[in-house]
Design a protein around this motif. Structure first.
Motif, mmCIF file in Angstrom:
data_model
loop_
_atom_site.group_PDB
_atom_site.id
_atom_site.type_symbol
_atom_site.label_atom_id
_atom_site.label_comp_id
_atom_site.label_asym_id
_atom_site.label_seq_id
_atom_site.Cartn_x
_atom_site.Cartn_y
_atom_site.Cartn_z
ATOM 1 N N UNK A 144 22.716 -9.814 -16.839
ATOM 2 C CA UNK A 144 22.288 -9.929 -18.231
ATOM 3 C C UNK A 144 22.678 -11.281 -18.817
ATOM 4 N N UNK A 145 23.856 -11.777 -18.445
ATOM 5 C CA UNK A 145 24.256 -13.111 -18.920
ATOM 6 C C UNK A 145 23.280 -14.173 -18.432
ATOM 7 N N UNK A 146 22.870 -14.050 -17.158
ATOM 8 C CA UNK A 146 21.925 -15.023 -16.614
ATOM 9 C C UNK A 146 20.577 -14.927 -17.318
ATOM 10 N N UNK A 147 20.122 -13.693 -17.549
ATOM 11 C CA UNK A 147 18.845 -13.519 -18.232
ATOM 12 C C UNK A 147 18.864 -14.149 -19.618
ATOM 13 N N UNK A 148 19.941 -13.898 -20.357
ATOM 14 C CA UNK A 148 20.006 -14.441 -21.715
ATOM 15 C C UNK A 148 20.164 -15.959 -21.699
ATOM 16 N N UNK A 149 20.843 -16.478 -20.676
ATOM 17 C CA UNK A 149 20.952 -17.930 -20.563
ATOM 18 C C UNK A 149 19.572 -18.541 -20.351
ATOM 19 N N UNK A 150 18.763 -17.929 -19.486
ATOM 20 C CA UNK A 150 17.426 -18.452 -19.207
ATOM 21 C C UNK A 150 16.456 -18.225 -20.363
ATOM 22 N N UNK A 151 16.833 -17.310 -21.283
ATOM 23 C CA UNK A 151 15.992 -17.078 -22.459
ATOM 24 C C UNK A 151 16.420 -17.942 -23.640
ATOM 25 N N UNK A 152 17.465 -18.752 -23.441
ATOM 26 C CA UNK A 152 17.876 -19.668 -24.486
ATOM 27 C C UNK A 152 18.878 -19.112 -25.469
ATOM 28 N N UNK A 154 22.258 -18.497 -27.456
ATOM 29 C CA UNK A 154 23.265 -19.489 -27.823
ATOM 30 C C UNK A 154 24.578 -19.284 -27.086
ATOM 31 N N UNK A 155 24.932 -18.043 -26.820
ATOM 32 C CA UNK A 155 26.199 -17.717 -26.158
ATOM 33 C C UNK A 155 25.945 -16.631 -25.115
ATOM 34 N N UNK A 156 25.310 -16.978 -24.000
ATOM 35 C CA UNK A 156 24.873 -15.962 -23.037
ATOM 36 C C UNK A 156 26.007 -15.145 -22.439
ATOM 37 N N UNK A 157 27.190 -15.727 -22.289
ATOM 38 C CA UNK A 157 28.305 -14.953 -21.734
ATOM 39 C C UNK A 157 28.615 -13.762 -22.623
ATOM 40 N N UNK A 161 26.964 -9.520 -22.327
ATOM 41 C CA UNK A 161 27.792 -8.319 -22.365
ATOM 42 C C UNK A 161 27.370 -7.405 -23.514
ATOM 43 N N UNK A 162 27.013 -8.019 -24.646
ATOM 44 C CA UNK A 162 26.569 -7.229 -25.785
ATOM 45 C C UNK A 162 25.278 -6.493 -25.465
ATOM 46 N N UNK A 163 24.387 -7.164 -24.751
ATOM 47 C CA UNK A 163 23.113 -6.528 -24.401
ATOM 48 C C UNK A 163 23.346 -5.254 -23.595
ATOM 49 N N UNK A 164 24.204 -5.350 -22.580
ATOM 50 C CA UNK A 164 24.492 -4.175 -21.750
ATOM 51 C C UNK A 164 25.125 -3.070 -22.595
ATOM 52 N N UNK A 165 26.068 -3.444 -23.468
ATOM 53 C CA UNK A 165 26.743 -2.451 -24.298
ATOM 54 C C UNK A 165 25.773 -1.772 -25.251
ATOM 55 N N UNK A 166 24.881 -2.546 -25.856
ATOM 56 C CA UNK A 166 23.922 -1.975 -26.790
ATOM 57 C C UNK A 166 22.953 -1.034 -26.082
ATOM 58 N N UNK A 202 16.294 -5.828 -29.807
ATOM 59 C CA UNK A 202 17.602 -6.336 -29.402
ATOM 60 C C UNK A 202 17.478 -7.713 -28.765
ATOM 61 N N UNK A 203 16.532 -7.881 -27.840
ATOM 62 C CA UNK A 203 16.343 -9.173 -27.187
ATOM 63 C C UNK A 203 15.953 -10.249 -28.197
ATOM 64 N N UNK A 204 15.127 -9.869 -29.147
ATOM 65 C CA UNK A 204 14.709 -10.828 -30.178
ATOM 66 C C UNK A 204 15.904 -11.274 -31.006
ATOM 67 N N UNK A 205 16.784 -10.335 -31.336
ATOM 68 C CA UNK A 205 17.961 -10.670 -32.127
ATOM 69 C C UNK A 205 18.917 -11.567 -31.360
ATOM 70 N N UNK A 206 19.035 -11.356 -30.066
ATOM 71 C CA UNK A 206 19.967 -12.120 -29.259
ATOM 72 C C UNK A 206 19.453 -13.502 -28.881
#
Length: 209
Positions: A144-152, A154-157, A161-166, A202-206
């Motif tokens: 999930x960290x990698x996915x969010x990093x590739x989606x731009x 701001x703080x993928x690390x 983790x927040x994405x998985x928790x949510x 959720x993805x849009x917010x992140x």
């Protein structure tokens, strides 16, 4: 798959069903033998202690979850080397739909596994020697960290983790929380559409995408 590996898979699948039906109190070596249709003493021969049995169950849960993710073409392996391809809105729409399909499956055909997973995690809260089972969930956080990093993001690390928790909270709410009272019936097109909308929000917010 070796004969031993196959036998342990059969035993742990039986154990998962026992936990889903009766909670952790229902998990005994003798009960697993009975549910699996094996001779008495089979489970203890392969998994001698209760801790070994629980750890094997958690490993099996993780294995089957990975199979589900792979079936929906969601990333399950190591992240690609940086910088990796940038994910756009269309990619995130597809990702949201794929995650929703997996969640809906875990609410229906995978319901027993979901219940067993939560039961094992609660068991680990009260038994420090079992806390190692929490590490089985780290793979999804890395992905999930990698996915969010590739989606731009701001703080993928942190946001990975927040994405998985949510998402896990969404699953828990639909399975055993108040969400079960108002959400569309699991397994229906309406359920998958509702879950897709929630994950995409959720993805849009992140990511701001």
């Amino acid at each position: 798959m070796t004969a031993r590996t196959n036998r342990i898979a059969l035993l742990t699948d039986a154990a998962i069903e026992l936990i889903a039906d009766g909670g952790m109190r229902a998990l005994t070596h003798r009960a697993v033998d009975g549910r699996a249709g094996m001779p008495p003493g089979t489970t203890s021969a392969y998994l001698r202690t209760r801790q070994a049995l629980i750890e094997a169950v958690v490993g099996r849960l993780a294995e089957r979850d990975r199979d589900d993710l792979a079936a929906y073409d969601l990333p399950t392996g190591p992240p690609p080397p940086p910088p990796g391809p940038r994910l756009g809105a269309v990619d995130l729409d597809r990702l949201a739909a794929g995650v929703a399909d997996v969640l809906d499956r875990w609410l229906t055909t995978g319901r027993s596994r979901t219940l067993a997973r939560y039961a094992c995690l609660l068991e680990a809260v009260h038994r420090p020697e079992l806390r190692g089972i929490l590490h089985h969930g780290t793979g999804l956080r890395v992905q999930s960290r990698d996915l969010l990093a590739r989606a731009g993001a701001a703080d993928p690390e942190r946001q990975g983790d927040q994405f998985v928790a949510f998402v896990d909270g969404l699953l828990f709410d639909r399975l055993v929380g108040a969400g079960a009272l108002t959400a569309p019936p699991p397994g229906s097109p309406a359920s998958r559409a509702d879950l897709t909308a929630a994950v995409r929000t959720l993805l849009r917010a992140l990511t701001g995408t």
